[in-house]
Scaffold this active site. Structure first.
Site: not given
Length: 495
Positions: A172-174, A219, A350-351
């Site tokens: 079965s698919t199942n 920490t 960056s542009s």
């Protein structure tokens, strides 16, 4: 000269002219057909003549054009179906239900698919209704037609090999669908683990390279106590080692497969002894210790294996995201950040801001990790919402986990080669922090006492001076004592 050649060639052309003309003027009846007719309970469909799939696959293609990601996007998933169908055919033959000659044809078809052939015919979208029925029938139809062709028959001549009666015999698919997913996930898990191991090794290699560079640990974002940069990178590697161990252990939840359960776990339509033999065949073909469950009904309705396995990938995502964010923090700067390490410069950042270079590989790793964490949420919700004896949402569970695996398999080698392997240390920065930090005062507790070191820490904060600078001013310790206390091995807990 050209006229002479033409005169010589003309008789030869005339000799073959009738046959050539006849070949060019085939009647419509002689043209190969473009379609074949197949039918199911809903009626007839025209299937492309050269297609190995059949009517139920075509309905799925029409019903579920959802994501554009098809079964064959994951080769291990396609192979898994062929493994299941091969094991089932062999098991059915062993129990005397399938004719050996049919099994032989099916076996050849399955082995061809396992070998990587015909994958272009596994076309159902990963998102589909029906709890995976479309994917199972796609496999049944394709393998049946491959077998027919290998027998010298025509595609669609199902009286010789039938998609339901033969390829889906006792199944079965199942039980087929979840079993195929289990197999596919385990097959790909080996590949992901290999890449994770290489990534962990890259961090450990850096740990050895940086083992003598003392720095301040932190920490809660604040100065803590000294450590080496090597210890920090070894720790990154060890965290990945731990995540790999979890991945390995998570496989055990997928080794239990429900082949023989058929529809809901009662084994209806399966022959006595078939379930055990089918599972044994799958174990033999894959080399993995697959076993049948104690309770087939429970195994068919439960998604525990998927939940546990997905959780292991979430754990890897959490681990790699934490490491990536740490690397972004450690390389922050270059003038106004921590800047203890340099990541390889891969592209302008960056542009609008000249000279800016961004930590793009840790950023993309984080994006993958976020997606994997989200996939785990999807698996959790879908696994919870299945009703009674079957979970209809297995397709999205399968899709989510396979996507997580594929993303990690792609990003980890890039992260390793484009980022980790090229990391360098800013030794002068590390040294300056160590000289000026107040955190070094903790190492002086055994010699000067807590009260005195607290006074030093307070004065350092107020004056802006370093601890070592104050110790030298007040002549609290000799240079030999300072050198001994600040010995990298003693300072960082290394023996």
């Amino acid at each position: 000269m050209n006229k002479i050649k033409l005169i010589i060639a003309l008789p030869i052309l005339m000799l073959f002219a009738p046959q050539y003309a006849q070949a060019q003027k085939k009647t419509p009846a002689e043209q190969p057909p473009q379609f074949r007719t197949e039918k199911d309970l809903l009626g007839e469909k025209q299937i492309p003549h050269d297609a190995y799939y059949g009517v139920q696959t075509l309905r799925a293609l029409e019903n579920f054009p959802i994501s554009g990601v098809k079964t064959n996007f994951y080769p291990d998933y396609v192979k898994a179906y062929a493994i299941v169908k091969l094991a089932a055919a062999r098991a059915n033959t062993e129990v005397g239900r399938m004719q050996p000659e049919r099994m032989a044809a099916i076996e050849k078809a399955c082995l061809a698919v396992i070998d990587g052939k015909y994958h272009d015919q596994f076309l159902t979208d990963l998102y589909q209704g029906g709890a995976g029925t479309s994917a199972n029938m796609n496999a049944n139809e394709v393998l049946a037609n491959i077998a027919l062709e290998m027998m010298g028959k025509k595609k669609g001549e199902y009286q010789f090999i039938e998609p339901h009666d033969d390829l889906n015999m006792g199944q079965s698919t199942n039980d087929v669908y979840p079993t195929a997913i289990h197999i596919a996930l385990i097959l790909h898990n080996d590949k992901v683990i290999k890449e994770a191991e290489l990534l962990a090794q890259a961090f450990h290699k850096k740990g050895e390279e940086f083992k003598n560079l003392v720095k301040m640990g932190r920490t809660e974002g604040q100065d803590a106590v000294p450590m080496t940069l090597g210890q920090e990178f070894h720790a990154f590697g060890s965290q990945i080692d731990g995540a790999i161990e979890v991945l390995r252990k998570s496989e055990t939840y997928l080794y239990e497969i429900n082949m023989g359960a058929t529809a809901i776990g009662t084994g209806l339509t399966a022959s006595p002894g078939y379930a055990e033999k089918c599972v044994a065949q799958i174990a033999k073909i894959t080399g993995k210790p697959f076993v049948g469950p104690k309770d087939l009904i429970a195994a068919t309705s439960s998604m525990q294996g998927f939940v546990m396995f997905s959780s292991a990938y979430k754990n890897l995502a959490v681990t790699l995201s934490k490491i990536s964010s740490d690397l972004i923090f450690l390389t922050s700067g270059p003038r106004n950040g921590i800047f203890e390490i340099n990541l390889p410069a891969l592209q302008p950042g960056s542009s609008i801001m000249p000279g800016k270079v961004n930590p793009v590989m840790p950023e993309v790793m984080n994006q993958v990790c976020y997606k994997v964490m989200g996939n785990d949420v999807t698996v959790t919700i879908a696994s919870r919402d299945g009703l009674l004896q079957l979970n209809a949402y297995e397709p999205v569970v399968a899709t989510s986990i396979m996507e997580s695996q594929a993303l990690f398999f792609k990003v980890m080698p890039l992260f390793r080669t484009n980022c980790i392997d090229g990391i360098t240390a800013n030794e002068e920065v590390l040294k300056r922090y160590l000289e000026t930090t107040i955190g070094i005062v903790t190492a002086l507790n055994p010699v000067l006492g807590y009260e005195k070191t607290t006074e030093l820490a307070k004065e350092a904060l107020e004056s802006g001076k370093g601890i070592l600078e104050l110790i030298r001013e007040k002549k609290l310790l000799t240079e030999d004592q300072i050198k001994k206390l600040l010995d990298p091995a003693a300072l960082t807990g290394q023996k």
